[in-house]
Design a protein around this motif. Structure first.
Motif, PDB file in Angstrom:
ATOM      1  N   TYR A 141      45.301  46.872  45.948  1.00 33.64           N
ATOM      2  CA  TYR A 141      44.613  48.174  45.918  1.00 33.64           C
ATOM      3  C   TYR A 141      43.195  48.042  46.492  1.00 33.64           C
ATOM      4  O   TYR A 141      42.759  48.875  47.293  1.00 33.64           O
ATOM      5  N   VAL A 142      42.505  46.971  46.101  1.00 32.62           N
ATOM      6  CA  VAL A 142      41.154  46.744  46.626  1.00 32.62           C
ATOM      7  C   VAL A 142      41.214  46.596  48.142  1.00 32.62           C
ATOM      8  O   VAL A 142      40.393  47.170  48.876  1.00 32.62           O
TER       9      VAL A 142
ATOM     10  N   GLN B 141      41.534  49.896  49.734  1.00 31.85           N
ATOM     11  CA  GLN B 141      40.282  50.659  49.681  1.00 31.85           C
ATOM     12  C   GLN B 141      39.237  50.108  50.652  1.00 31.85           C
ATOM     13  O   GLN B 141      38.408  50.846  51.176  1.00 31.85           O
ATOM     14  N   GLU B 142      39.300  48.799  50.886  1.00 24.52           N
ATOM     15  CA  GLU B 142      38.299  48.160  51.749  1.00 24.52           C
ATOM     16  C   GLU B 142      38.701  48.190  53.221  1.00 24.52           C
ATOM     17  O   GLU B 142      37.899  47.816  54.076  1.00 24.52           O
TER      18      GLU B 142
ATOM     19  N   LEU C 275      38.936  41.477  52.546  1.00 23.74           N
ATOM     20  CA  LEU C 275      38.679  40.891  51.228  1.00 23.74           C
ATOM     21  C   LEU C 275      37.793  39.646  51.326  1.00 23.74           C
ATOM     22  O   LEU C 275      37.101  39.296  50.372  1.00 23.74           O
TER      23      LEU C 275
ATOM     24  N   LYS D 153      34.176  39.159  49.821  1.00 25.39           N
ATOM     25  CA  LYS D 153      33.891  40.139  48.756  1.00 25.39           C
ATOM     26  C   LYS D 153      33.758  39.398  47.416  1.00 25.39           C
ATOM     27  O   LYS D 153      34.269  38.300  47.241  1.00 25.39           O
TER      28      LYS D 153
ATOM     29  N   ILE E 281      34.624  39.772  43.438  1.00 24.24           N
ATOM     30  CA  ILE E 281      35.427  40.514  42.450  1.00 24.24           C
ATOM     31  C   ILE E 281      35.236  39.848  41.092  1.00 24.24           C
ATOM     32  O   ILE E 281      35.452  38.637  40.947  1.00 24.24           O
TER      33      ILE E 281
ATOM     34  N   TYR F 260      38.119  35.853  48.710  1.00 21.98           N
ATOM     35  CA  TYR F 260      37.082  36.572  47.962  1.00 21.98           C
ATOM     36  C   TYR F 260      36.520  35.648  46.878  1.00 21.98           C
ATOM     37  O   TYR F 260      37.165  34.662  46.486  1.00 21.98           O
TER      38      TYR F 260
ATOM     39  N   ASP G 134      31.555  43.513  44.176  1.00 24.55           N
ATOM     40  CA  ASP G 134      32.020  44.725  44.864  1.00 24.55           C
ATOM     41  C   ASP G 134      33.006  45.494  43.990  1.00 24.55           C
ATOM     42  O   ASP G 134      33.065  46.721  44.054  1.00 24.55           O
ATOM     43  N   TRP G 135      33.783  44.752  43.207  1.00 23.09           N
ATOM     44  CA  TRP G 135      34.754  45.385  42.311  1.00 23.09           C
ATOM     45  C   TRP G 135      34.742  44.644  40.973  1.00 23.09           C
ATOM     46  O   TRP G 135      34.524  43.435  40.934  1.00 23.09           O
TER      47      TRP G 135
ATOM     48  N   HIS H   3      34.521  51.731  41.334  1.00 19.41           N
ATOM     49  CA  HIS H   3      34.863  50.356  41.696  1.00 19.41           C
ATOM     50  C   HIS H   3      35.097  49.502  40.449  1.00 19.41           C
ATOM     51  O   HIS H   3      35.120  48.282  40.511  1.00 19.41           O
TER      52      HIS H   3
END
Lengths: 438, 314
Positions: free
Chosen positions: A163-164, A167-168, A174, A177, A179, A205, A232-233, A259
């Motif tokens: 899902y991330v 969205q990204e 990824l 990023k 998380i 990530y 980021d998330w 987020h």
């Protein structure tokens, strides 16, 4: 008020005894299902809607259909307070009740599930740990008596990463990023970590793991670390008061709520109450709709509450966790119905219900027949796969209600399934279990 | 090489990080102080009852829950805030009366452990009673206290946390004056020293106990409001008592200022430990670190920072 006070005195005395239960007389042609509930204690706000959902669905089946193909469902609640020790005591107390013993058990606690797994094969009582418990139990070759469909923590974690990525702008985005996983410091909370670590290696990530101790009433240190790391998330595996405080703290440090994604035990109606408007935008995973306007709800309203909406509302009717219990109860009923197809329309033993669980095939057509079309996804269990497909959807709080904001997201099976099989094989070796050939 | 790396991670790197990011470190300290005040609010209730009756009231956490449940329950039934507050205080006074009439009265001059065990029983009774009357669902508590966050020189502060700290400070000041400069305060201290001696000089023990349990109930209400506004009013409020224990060990069971200073030390200590040393062991160390800190103090001052030194003739 006087009645309440008298009830309160009785309740207080009952609370002091530690374990309480409501006793149900079971006739020979009745199917007994034990209910391990937590209506008291620190996790009661989550446990109450769950217990009500189970109770209402079974009651509706009895009132509307006269039971499962005429076999009445009987159940007995036993209070666990979400305490593993009490949960095991409840199981021991209820496993031999009813004319055929317990049909199956829904522990509704990962800790209790872990303790019951070795007992299941001995007692021949199948465990349905729907979306919780030991993820490796998805490998039915090793865990013959345990079922965790329609999805598991590992599948959920991988679907969250997918899902991330969506969205990204793609999986390649990824890389680099950050998380964070904020998790309940328990067997349950830690379940997603191996998957998140494996996927961090795959996609590049940075994973930040932040544990929160039980019960999670105080989390300032955790959210200061979030503020410093600026992930980021944020993904959360919380339960009970931990969720409510986390959502409030996230709002307090002005973390972008869209987020911040909870797992499916971190996205109930109670979780967003204290933060009020601050919770707006918060998301969580789920595997069923948060709405309460499906035909099954209309049947519950009619056959359980006689149309009394305020009474239904006071019993958590239509809340997220209530709906989840309705789905869980439906799986149990449909598994028994499936087993009746093979063994006859009578009260079944646990071993027979286990067969029903393993051969459950809930199609879209069947979901429509039972008033749940669009409410959850079809499920087809097999000897090898006790989890099934495992897709999730994302819901978001708009300030007054939860709304679905994504399509169904499939887990990253090519990563998760080998991990499941490896963990199951290790469990089999450790416990000297010879895997079945499926 | 690994040992050097380990020593670096434990003894050097955290301090380098504190110095390198002073604004964040300041934020950790402030956050710890504000959290510490919240712990102190809960610890105060214990101190009051212990100071006045020598009873370690295990039920204080349950009283926090019961007070907050009653307040929010009355508000849900349409009571305006002021009426709900007054009614809740009346209920807490009634609870104090019931505790004295049906529990303490029969335990005068009993061993401390007997009184302690009685309060454990009281805990279950209050929890069960409160939940049965008001339910177990999460209840939002909104008294109109502002809760916006804002930045000052890079530091993130929250209006609610500051309000809670201010409330705690006022409460402590009032209690300190009450204990030191009023007749009732002196009587409370006399009762704490010796039940029978206090009665012999004409102090009405039963009334004193009702007063002190009422005041502890009021302090519990303030704590319940502050914690309840953060997490919603729910059962877990009663577990806050566990956060007060290290505060009491550190500050001393008989000192109001000790409860405050102890709360602040625990609050700051656990935040620093969690953030700078927690990652080395997988995190979630703040709960047990508070006890480690308190036990370390016990080694040097068994009576706590401000507690009265116990000298017994043997």
């Amino acid at each position: 008020m006087l009645r309440n006070i008298l009830l309160a005195l009785v309740g207080a005395v009952v609370a002091m005894t530690g374990i309480s239960s409501t006793t149900v007389q079971v006739a020979a042609d009745e199917q007994f299902i034990p209910m391990l509930v937590y209506r008291t204690g620190p996790y009661a706000p989550s446990g109450i809607p769950v217990a009500n959902g189970f109770r209402d669905y079974y009651t509706m089946i009895n009132n509307r259909d006269g039971g499962i193909n005429g076999v009445k469902v009987t159940f007995e609640e036993c209070e666990t307070e979400y305490n593993t020790k009490l949960g095991v005591e409840c199981y021991e107390k209820l496993k031999n009740k009813g004319s055929t013993g317990a049909s199956l058990v829904n522990p509704f606690s990962t800790g209790i599930t872990y303790q019951l797994i070795p007992k299941a094969s001995v007692d021949e009582v199948p465990i349905l740990s729907m979306g919780y418990g030991r993820t490796a139990a998805a490998d039915g070759r090793v865990f013959k008596w345990v079922f965790n469909f329609p999805t598991t923590y590992w599948s959920q974690a991988s679907a969250f990463i997918r899902y991330v990525a969506q969205q990204e702008g793609g999986e390649s985005k990824l890389k680099g990023k950050k998380i964070a996983h904020v998790y309940h410091n328990s067997a349950y909370g830690k379940e997603a970590n191996p998957t998140l670590k494996a996927l961090a290696s795959k996609y590049g990530y940075e994973l930040i793991l932040l544990a929160v101790d039980h019960p999670g009433q105080e989390q300032k240190a955790t959210w200061l670390q979030i503020r410093r790391a600026k992930p980021d998330w944020v993904f959360m595996s919380g339960w009970g008061v931990m969720n409510q405080v986390a959502v409030k703290e996230a709002a307090s440090i002005k973390y972008p709520m869209d987020h911040f994604v909870g797992n499916w035990w971190s996205g109930s109606d109670a979780d967003v109450v204290p933060a009020a408007a601050g919770a707006k935008g918060y998301k969580s995973a789920t595997f069923h709709s948060p709405r309460s306007d499906y035909p099954v709800h209309k049947d519950i309203m009619k056959h359980v509450y006689g149309g009394d909406q305020s009474k239904a509302k006071s019993n958590s009717f239509g809340e997220v966790l209530y709906n989840r219990a309705v789905v869980n109860a439906m799986f149990a009923v449909e598994a028994i119905r499936t087993a009746q197809g093979k063994f006859g329309k009578r009260a079944l033993k646990g071993s027979e219900v286990r067969w029903g669980l393993e051969n459950l095939n809930l199609t879209e057509a069947r979901l429509k027949e039972i008033g749940m079309e669009g409410f959850t996804k079809p499920v087809k269990v097999s000897c090898k796969d006790h989890e099934t497909g495992g897709p999730i959807i994302i819901q978001q709080w708009d300030g007054s209600k939860w709304n679905i904001v994504s399509d169904w997201i499939s887990p990253i099976r090519e990563v998760v399934r080998p991990m499941v099989e490896k963990a199951a094989a290790a469990y089999a070796a450790e416990n000297k279990i010879t895997p079945r050939s499926c | 090489m690994e040992i050097i790396n380990f020593l670096n991670l434990v003894f050097l790197a955290p301090f380098v990080e504190m110095v390198s990011y002073p604004i964040f470190f300041s934020e950790v300290i402030i956050s710890g102080l504000l959290t510490g005040v919240m712990y102190s609010l809960v610890a105060l209730g214990f101190v009051l009852i212990f100071k006045a009756s020598g009873v370690f009231n295990f039920a204080q956490g349950a009283m926090v829950l019961f007070a907050a449940l009653t307040l929010v329950g009355l508000m849900e039934h349409g009571f305006p805030i002021w009426a709900a507050l007054i009614s809740t205080i009346i209920v807490l006074i009634a609870l104090a009366f019931v505790v004295e009439r049906f529990m303490l009265r029969y335990l005068i001059n009993q061993e401390d452990i007997i009184l302690f065990m009685a309060t454990i029983g009281l805990t279950f009774l209050i929890q069960g009673f409160g939940e049965t009357i008001w339910g177990s669902n999460v209840k939002p508590l909104d008294l109109g206290i502002p809760s916006e966050s804002f930045e000052v020189g890079g530091l993130l502060l929250n209006e609610f946390d500051l309000f809670a700290a201010g409330s705690g400070a006022i409460l402590v000041a009032v209690l300190a004056v009450f204990f030191h400069y009023t007749r009732i305060g002196r009587a409370l201290r006399a009762v704490a020293d010796d039940h029978q001696a206090a009665m012999a000089v004409g102090i009405p023990l039963k009334n004193i106990w009702i007063i002190v349990w009422s005041v502890a109930g009021f302090v519990g209400l303030v704590a319940g409001i502050m914690w309840g506004a953060k997490s919603g009013v729910q059962f877990s409020l009663s577990l806050i008592a566990l956060k007060a224990l290290p505060v009491l060990i550190l500050g001393g069971f008989t000192s109001v200022p000790g409860a405050i200073v102890g709360g602040l030390i625990i609050g700051v200590g656990e935040k620093i430990a969690e953030i700078y040393w927690g990652p080395l062991v997988g995190g979630a160390i703040e709960n047990w670190f508070a006890y480690v800190l308190a036990l370390a103090f016990l080694l040097f001052r068994p009576q706590g920072l401000f507690g009265e030194r116990i000298i017994e003739r043997v």
